[in-house]
Design a protein around this motif. Sequence first.
Motif: not given
Length: 364
Positions: A183-184, A209-213, A241-244, A246-249
């Motif tokens: 992510i970083c 961001l990972l927590m919020i997603e 799904n959460a990780f994908d 996050l990257i999309l956003k």
Amino acid sequence: MMKQRILNLKVEDLFNAYDEKRLEISFELNKDMIIERQEVWDIRKKSFYIHSILIDLLLMPFVFVKKINFNKKDNDEFLNNEYAILDGKQRAMALIQYINNEFPLDDLTPDVKTVEIKGLYFSDLSKRLKDKLLSADVVIYENEGTFEENIDAFIRYNGGIPPKPIELFRAKLGLHSKLLNYICDHDLFKLINLNGTKRFQDYELALYLLMIESNKEIGLSKDEKELFVDKLSRSKRINKNAFDNLILKLDYLEKAFNREEYINLNGTDKYLKKSHLVAIYSVLNKALSNNLSEEDFFKWANDFFYLNKGKHPKYWTEVSRGSTTSKSSIKIRTDEVDNSFKEYLKEIKINNNKVVQLKRFIKK
């Protein structure tokens, strides 16, 4: 209770352990490496450390944490164990990088007796000096204990200075910490000038961001971060799904803000900061579900956070309070942002309808 024993080795043993992947020293944290410290030694410091060995100055001991005994019958042998470095990473990295010919000695490096060594790679040294470096004595304190015991040892080795909370969180995440690294390394972090310059801050933002997603209703207090990290560290895999998502956003945000209008703002006016990004992130689902272009999203954000800050005193009052990670504080700010964004979407739809009607009128 922590077990400790002393190992008397040579620099070559340390290098071989790293070369054989039995020694973790890459600054890529996992749960066995305990704590990450950024690599801060420059070439000059590394060079003077190498010079100190070549002129027979005593080497400070290293502290290793035993990770794996892959030969149970003979687990007292250094060759039969895997380790992570708890104290002495800078020194070990200097040795390994130099022996690997990754840097030459600094131009200010003193001579060894009458032999000039400045500017020399390891491969350039005489056989005598190579042998001298590789055969230098190294004392290793081998620790075997729990995570908490090694944290306590780390604090003691570092003059009573405890690690930062994000360091502990990354340590507990284990292999999942690689997700934070991924992510970083995203282009958005380069855009907001965190990547590579304020590494602990970008890790913390990535965790936020990972927590919020993963949970839209969560706060970002220390206790809530601990609960999230503990739960994630026990899971074998992260919610894909959460990780994908996050990257999309992050991709969407990078396209929205990677424009001269934002990049050319003065440093104090740039608003892609931790407290604001959490609020900005909260409206991304609406932006994406409404197919809002990145350009239009930027126009809204730039108006809210820069051009017309005075229109939203409730948000800025809450930000100025200092503590912005509680669930109540986050709700106040995200509600204010959400209301503004809803009004903006209405304006966009009204304007779009006017355009459609105008086109119909022109056709007639």
